[in-house]
Design a protein around this motif. Structure first.
Motif, PDB file in Angstrom:
ATOM      1  N   LEU A  70      37.865  42.428  30.770  1.00  0.00           N
ATOM      2  CA  LEU A  70      38.152  41.058  31.198  1.00  0.00           C
ATOM      3  C   LEU A  70      37.848  40.870  32.682  1.00  0.00           C
ATOM      4  O   LEU A  70      37.343  39.819  33.096  1.00  0.00           O
ATOM      5  N   GLY A  71      38.159  41.897  33.478  1.00  0.00           N
ATOM      6  CA  GLY A  71      37.840  41.811  34.900  1.00  0.00           C
ATOM      7  C   GLY A  71      36.352  41.671  35.134  1.00  0.00           C
ATOM      8  O   GLY A  71      35.899  40.892  35.988  1.00  0.00           O
ATOM      9  N   MET A  72      35.572  42.423  34.377  1.00  0.00           N
ATOM     10  CA  MET A  72      34.118  42.351  34.527  1.00  0.00           C
ATOM     11  C   MET A  72      33.571  41.003  34.076  1.00  0.00           C
ATOM     12  O   MET A  72      32.677  40.433  34.718  1.00  0.00           O
ATOM     13  N   VAL A  73      34.102  40.497  32.957  1.00  0.00           N
ATOM     14  CA  VAL A  73      33.660  39.179  32.483  1.00  0.00           C
ATOM     15  C   VAL A  73      34.010  38.105  33.511  1.00  0.00           C
ATOM     16  O   VAL A  73      33.199  37.215  33.813  1.00  0.00           O
ATOM     17  N   ALA A  74      35.221  38.174  34.062  1.00  0.00           N
ATOM     18  CA  ALA A  74      35.638  37.195  35.065  1.00  0.00           C
ATOM     19  C   ALA A  74      34.758  37.269  36.306  1.00  0.00           C
ATOM     20  O   ALA A  74      34.342  36.240  36.854  1.00  0.00           O
ATOM     21  N   ALA A  75      34.439  38.489  36.737  1.00  0.00           N
ATOM     22  CA  ALA A  75      33.577  38.642  37.915  1.00  0.00           C
ATOM     23  C   ALA A  75      32.184  38.087  37.639  1.00  0.00           C
ATOM     24  O   ALA A  75      31.575  37.439  38.503  1.00  0.00           O
ATOM     25  N   GLY A  76      31.675  38.347  36.428  1.00  0.00           N
ATOM     26  CA  GLY A  76      30.360  37.812  36.082  1.00  0.00           C
ATOM     27  C   GLY A  76      30.348  36.299  36.050  1.00  0.00           C
ATOM     28  O   GLY A  76      29.393  35.656  36.517  1.00  0.00           O
ATOM     29  N   ALA A  77      31.414  35.697  35.517  1.00  0.00           N
ATOM     30  CA  ALA A  77      31.502  34.233  35.484  1.00  0.00           C
ATOM     31  C   ALA A  77      31.593  33.661  36.895  1.00  0.00           C
ATOM     32  O   ALA A  77      30.955  32.647  37.218  1.00  0.00           O
ATOM     33  N   LEU A  78      32.390  34.316  37.753  1.00  0.00           N
ATOM     34  CA  LEU A  78      32.491  33.867  39.139  1.00  0.00           C
ATOM     35  C   LEU A  78      31.150  33.970  39.858  1.00  0.00           C
ATOM     36  O   LEU A  78      30.801  33.125  40.685  1.00  0.00           O
TER      37      LEU A  78
END
Length: 418
Positions: free
Chosen positions: A359-367
């Motif tokens: 989830l952290g990686m997905v959030a960073a990618g979205a940001l």
């Protein structure tokens, strides 16, 4: 033997620990080869930071669903058999990913499928370790396992980037990963005892209805266990540089070879940190756990300035050094859980960790779609530090309560003769 008296050579003198250690290390190297290959493959095909992070995160997210269903198998059947079966399944799935010209959608499905049994293997391995290493050797063994796991990640990230850049063949890297799982299965089958789980004797676990969900209920119903699990899960905010390495390298004007170096930077710090905390006493371990968790996000926040490659490597390495709080939190968590419930409780915590990372990686990618990758990494690091503080206060993790005394296991290793 006291925790302070255990030495590294005492741990390596245990044959079963050496088997677990070697099997996990070489398999981990193959895993990181595959992750570098996947990151470069997806980014080269799509030029999308979000899709790159999403596919990379797919290696972490599935355990959220599979852990409650699978981890309990390691509390019912031989833990050796469980680990061998998982390694064989993953060898087949990764081998299919190594087939040339596999379409990207099918590759993504295989990535998810190969990640599903991860919590079962992790739960069986971690549940076995306290039986292989009783007394003070357990703390040292966990630190050794964590540090060498980090070394394996460093080797895999660095060599994986070089191999892909030099050969242009990510499929070769995936084939190496598949072979590593076969080697691991062979080592475990012929070098480890069965390690059957003990019957459930803990009153809290005995009252828990539903075998598969009992581990979740045990953790959720114990303030100390839930707090330690939540603190471990904040690592999902600190691992985002691995998924953002490719777009970040492009932002600072570096090539493919730098991607592996960036991916390895925080792991270098974790290796050093794991060795430093190996022989800390119980009181000092508990006092340092929360401060280290808070400190892990601060160097990532400094990435907002997008420094050059050398400075970034140092910052991410310092973050990894502080992330050695994971070893301290995990050791205390495992010691608080009885053997008959250990695989399910550990499986739940490990699945939460993997899911938090995804989830952290997905959030960073979205940001990173709305802001520079450097800023996205900084936001995640700051969020992790603040989250660690909030968890510590909410669950009272600064207390001095002691761990439960573990029940004796019928097939533990014999005590060291001094």
């Amino acid at each position: 033997m006291t925790e302070q008296a255990a030495r590294f050579r005492d741990v390596f003198a245990v044959g079963e620990f050496r088997v677990l250690w070697i099997a996990q290390t070489q398999s981990r190297i193959g895993d990181q080869f595959a992750r570098v290959a996947l990151a470069l493959l997806v980014f080269d095909r799509t030029s999308s930071a979000a899709l790159t992070a999403l596919v990379y995160a797919s290696t972490y997210l599935p355990p959220l669903l599979t852990a409650p269903l699978l981890a309990g198998l390691a509390d019912r059947y031989s833990r050796r058999t469980v680990m061998v079966a998982v390694e064989l399944i993953r060898a087949v799935l990764i081998g299919l990913m190594a087939v040339p010209a596999v379409p990207l959608p099918l590759l993504a499905v295989l990535v998810v499928a190969a990640s599903c049994p991860d919590p079962l293997f992790s739960a069986a391995r971690i549940a076995t370790l306290p039986r292989v290493l009783p007394d003070g050797r357990y703390q040292v063994g966990m630190s050794i396992a964590s540090s060498t796991d980090g070394i394996a990640q460093i080797a895999g990230f660095a060599l994986g980037g070089v191999i892909v850049a030099g050969t242009g063949s990510p499929h070769l890297v995936l084939a190496i990963d598949a072979a590593s799982f076969l080697v691991s299965a062979a080592l475990l089958r012929w070098g480890l005892r069965p390690h059957l789980p003990e019957p459930e004797t803990d009153q809290k676990s005995a009252r828990a209805s539903g075998f598969a969900l009992a581990g979740i209920r045990l953790v959720a119903g114990d303030r100390r266990l839930m707090g330690l699990a939540a603190l471990v899960w904040t690592f999902g905010c600190f691992v985002v540089p691995e998924a953002m390495a490719a777009p970040y390298a492009e932002q600072i004007g570096e090539g493919d070879a730098a991607v592996g170096v960036l991916m390895a930077a925080d792991v270098v710090g974790m290796v050093v940190g794991g060795l430093l905390v190996a022989r800390l006493g119980t009181g000092l371990r508990r006092r340092l756990t929360v401060p280290l968790a808070f400190a892990a996000g601060l160097p990532l926040a400094a990435t907002a300035f997008a420094p050059g490659l050398p400075v970034t490597v140092v910052l991410w390495a310092v973050s990894g050094l502080a992330s050695s709080y994971l070893v301290l939190a995990q050791v205390r968590f495992v010691q608080l859980v009885p053997d008959g419930m250990r695989a399910r409780a550990v499986g739940f915590a490990a699945a939460g960790l993997q899911t938090a990372q995804g989830l952290g990686m997905v959030a960073a990618g979205a940001l990173a779609e709305a802001m520079p990758p450097s800023t996205a990494i900084a936001v995640c690091g700051a969020a992790g530090s603040l989250g660690a503080l909030a968890i510590a206060f909410a669950f009272g993790l600064t207390g001095t309560d002691g761990p439960r005394t573990p029940e004796r296991s019928p097939d533990r290793a014999e005590p060291i003769r001094t």
